[in-house]
Write a protein that holds these residues in place. Structure first.
Motif, PDB file in Angstrom:
ATOM      1  N   UNK A  33       0.349  -1.361   0.112  1.00  0.00           N
ATOM      2  CA  UNK A  33       0.149   0.072  -0.402  1.00  0.00           C
ATOM      3  C   UNK A  33       0.709   1.003  -0.334  1.00  0.00           C
ATOM      4  N   UNK A  34       2.014   1.069   1.105  1.00  0.00           N
ATOM      5  CA  UNK A  34       2.835   2.439   0.935  1.00  0.00           C
ATOM      6  C   UNK A  34       3.441   2.567   0.026  1.00  0.00           C
ATOM      7  N   UNK A  35       3.883   1.915  -1.176  1.00  0.00           N
ATOM      8  CA  UNK A  35       5.145   1.465  -2.074  1.00  0.00           C
ATOM      9  C   UNK A  35       4.047   2.391  -2.923  1.00  0.00           C
ATOM     10  N   UNK A  36       2.803   1.771  -3.127  1.00  0.00           N
ATOM     11  CA  UNK A  36       1.776   2.829  -3.817  1.00  0.00           C
ATOM     12  C   UNK A  36       2.042   4.261  -4.250  1.00  0.00           C
ATOM     13  N   UNK A  37       1.297   4.760  -2.546  1.00  0.00           N
ATOM     14  CA  UNK A  37       1.244   6.264  -2.075  1.00  0.00           C
ATOM     15  C   UNK A  37       2.548   6.455  -2.337  1.00  0.00           C
ATOM     16  N   UNK A  38       4.122   5.993  -1.650  1.00  0.00           N
ATOM     17  CA  UNK A  38       5.422   7.060  -2.409  1.00  0.00           C
ATOM     18  C   UNK A  38       5.761   7.146  -3.575  1.00  0.00           C
ATOM     19  N   UNK A  39       5.504   6.007  -3.912  1.00  0.00           N
ATOM     20  CA  UNK A  39       5.784   6.092  -5.534  1.00  0.00           C
ATOM     21  C   UNK A  39       4.820   7.046  -6.524  1.00  0.00           C
ATOM     22  N   UNK A  40       3.387   7.709  -6.034  1.00  0.00           N
ATOM     23  CA  UNK A  40       2.550   8.509  -6.343  1.00  0.00           C
ATOM     24  C   UNK A  40       3.215  10.076  -6.291  1.00  0.00           C
ATOM     25  N   UNK A  41       3.662  10.116  -4.518  1.00  0.00           N
ATOM     26  CA  UNK A  41       3.950  11.401  -4.277  1.00  0.00           C
ATOM     27  C   UNK A  41       5.461  11.604  -4.907  1.00  0.00           C
ATOM     28  N   UNK A  42       6.169  11.693  -5.094  1.00  0.00           N
ATOM     29  CA  UNK A  42       7.576  10.783  -5.403  1.00  0.00           C
ATOM     30  C   UNK A  42       7.603  11.836  -7.154  1.00  0.00           C
ATOM     31  N   UNK A  43       6.512  11.054  -7.426  1.00  0.00           N
ATOM     32  CA  UNK A  43       6.686  11.938  -9.086  1.00  0.00           C
ATOM     33  C   UNK A  43       6.128  13.038  -9.236  1.00  0.00           C
ATOM     34  N   UNK A  44       5.428  13.539  -7.973  1.00  0.00           N
ATOM     35  CA  UNK A  44       4.432  15.343  -8.507  1.00  0.00           C
ATOM     36  C   UNK A  44       6.131  15.877  -8.633  1.00  0.00           C
ATOM     37  N   UNK A  45       5.352  16.783  -9.759  1.00  0.00           N
ATOM     38  CA  UNK A  45       5.980  18.225  -9.759  1.00  0.00           C
ATOM     39  C   UNK A  45       5.870  19.172  -8.330  1.00  0.00           C
ATOM     40  N   UNK A  46       6.480  19.305  -7.968  1.00  0.00           N
ATOM     41  CA  UNK A  46       7.008  20.484  -6.188  1.00  0.00           C
ATOM     42  C   UNK A  46       6.971  21.517  -6.716  1.00  0.00           C
ATOM     43  N   UNK A  47       6.135  22.486  -6.262  1.00  0.00           N
ATOM     44  CA  UNK A  47       6.440  24.141  -6.720  1.00  0.00           C
ATOM     45  C   UNK A  47       6.826  24.727  -5.357  1.00  0.00           C
ATOM     46  N   UNK A  48       7.944  23.968  -4.650  1.00  0.00           N
ATOM     47  CA  UNK A  48       7.756  24.028  -2.772  1.00  0.00           C
ATOM     48  C   UNK A  48       8.384  23.262  -2.468  1.00  0.00           C
ATOM     49  N   UNK A  49       9.164  23.102  -0.832  1.00  0.00           N
ATOM     50  CA  UNK A  49      10.743  22.410  -0.481  1.00  0.00           C
ATOM     51  C   UNK A  49       9.918  22.914   1.247  1.00  0.00           C
ATOM     52  N   UNK A  50       9.045  23.347   1.718  1.00  0.00           N
ATOM     53  CA  UNK A  50       9.179  23.683   3.098  1.00  0.00           C
ATOM     54  C   UNK A  50       7.839  22.593   3.321  1.00  0.00           C
TER      55      UNK A  50
END
Length: 323
Positions: free
Chosen positions: A161-178
């Motif tokens: 379950x978390x493998x899927x979640x982390x995979x989706x989150x880590x593929x996002x384009x981010x507009x910040x890092x705070x």
């Protein structure tokens, strides 16, 4: 075709690290917080390792209920190892940046801790239901294979379950890092995305429902059945049910309250809440079980209490004789 980096903003600047903005200058108090947190962490390690060893080394405790407890204690060591060394380092640092890969590893372990904890408590509620409502069939229903399956399922489920979640989150384009926390969180990273994340939010709600609501439904249903049997039974039956279920119910309530605090902080604006209180509530999710469970189960369950007392007395006498 060029593959875009999973940690890349719209302006093509890579997000290689995250900044934890919930930390603030403690001044000379940082060492006080450091030593207090270190003592708490050492207490967690000692109490949980002690009970794991007691259960593992005593054949009389190789029963389903104690095997579930052993899984709980191991999970508490697993979850706290991802947080407390991290906190101890950052309390003494002036710059609170975390490399992106390390941040996602921390999210994986800490979210896994929560999933495993609640689903193991659900398995324990089924064990108590069978022991009280179907005592004559207990050995059949709680066979070694079924017990092993109920213990292993939360670990395997959280892994995928978390493998899927982390995979989706880590593929996002981010507009910040705070990240406005003292540790990395999945939802705060999702909120940094440069585009609409409605689909990802829906997936997160479904995953949260499966990981939290479903186990709670199982727990409440099992205790509803237990209460029905106890209400119709004799006083001795009710007393036995209270003695065996009280520690488990206390653990469920404690963890549920902590989980509610954590979800509210992640999903709603808590800026009006004092910062110190927000930090405490977010840490309570990871403090409550590793400190609470060894204490409640070690004191209430007679078998564990007597074996722990005997073990500690032998160690104390051996140390005294050596000196």
């Amino acid at each position: 075709m060029q593959v875009q980096s999973p940690f890349r903003q719209h302006n093509s600047t890579p997000v290689s690290s995250f900044v934890l903005t919930a930390y603030f200058n403690l001044g000379s108090l940082r060492w006080l917080f450091f030593w207090a947190l270190l003592l708490l962490y050492l207490l967690m390690i000692f109490s949980n390792v002690l009970l794991v060893c007691v259960i593992a080394l005593n054949r009389s405790l190789h029963e389903p209920m104690y095997m579930f407890l052993c899984s709980l204690f191991i999970n508490e060591l697993y979850g706290s190892a991802a947080l407390f060394p991290f906190l101890l380092v950052h309390i003494l640092r002036d710059v609170h940046t975390v490399p992106a890969p390390l941040c996602f590893i921390q999210i994986y372990v800490m979210h896994g801790y929560g999933i495993i904890q609640l689903q193991t408590l659900a398995g324990m509620s089924y064990d108590r239901y069978v022991a009280i409502c179907h005592p004559l069939h207990y050995r059949v229903r709680m066979s070694r294979n079924r017990t092993a399956a109920l213990i292993l399922f939360p670990w395997i489920y959280s892994m995928f379950s978390l493998g899927n979640t982390i995979g989706l989150s880590s593929s996002l384009e981010l507009c910040g890092n705070d990240i406005d926390k003292v540790y990395c969180g999945n939802y705060p990273i999702v909120k940094l995305a440069c585009y609409d994340t409605t689909i990802l939010n829906i997936y997160g709600i479904v995953a949260t429902f499966n990981a939290i609501v479903c186990p709670l439904i199982v727990i409440f249903y099992m205790y509803f059945r237990i209460l029905k049997v106890c209400w119709r039974g004799e006083r001795r039956t009710r007393q036995k049910a209270v003695n065996t279920c009280a520690p488990h119910l206390a653990s469920v309530l404690n963890f549920s309250v902590a989980a509610v605090f954590e979800i509210l902080q992640g999903r709603f604006d808590m800026s009006r809440v004092p910062k110190m209180l927000r930090i405490f509530l977010s840490l309570y999710f990871f403090l409550c079980q590793p400190l609470f469970n060894p204490l409640i189960y070690g004191l209430v369950l007679t078998n564990i209490r007597l074996i722990c007392r005997g073990l500690l007395l032998r160690v104390f006498r051996r140390g005294k004789s050596d000196s």
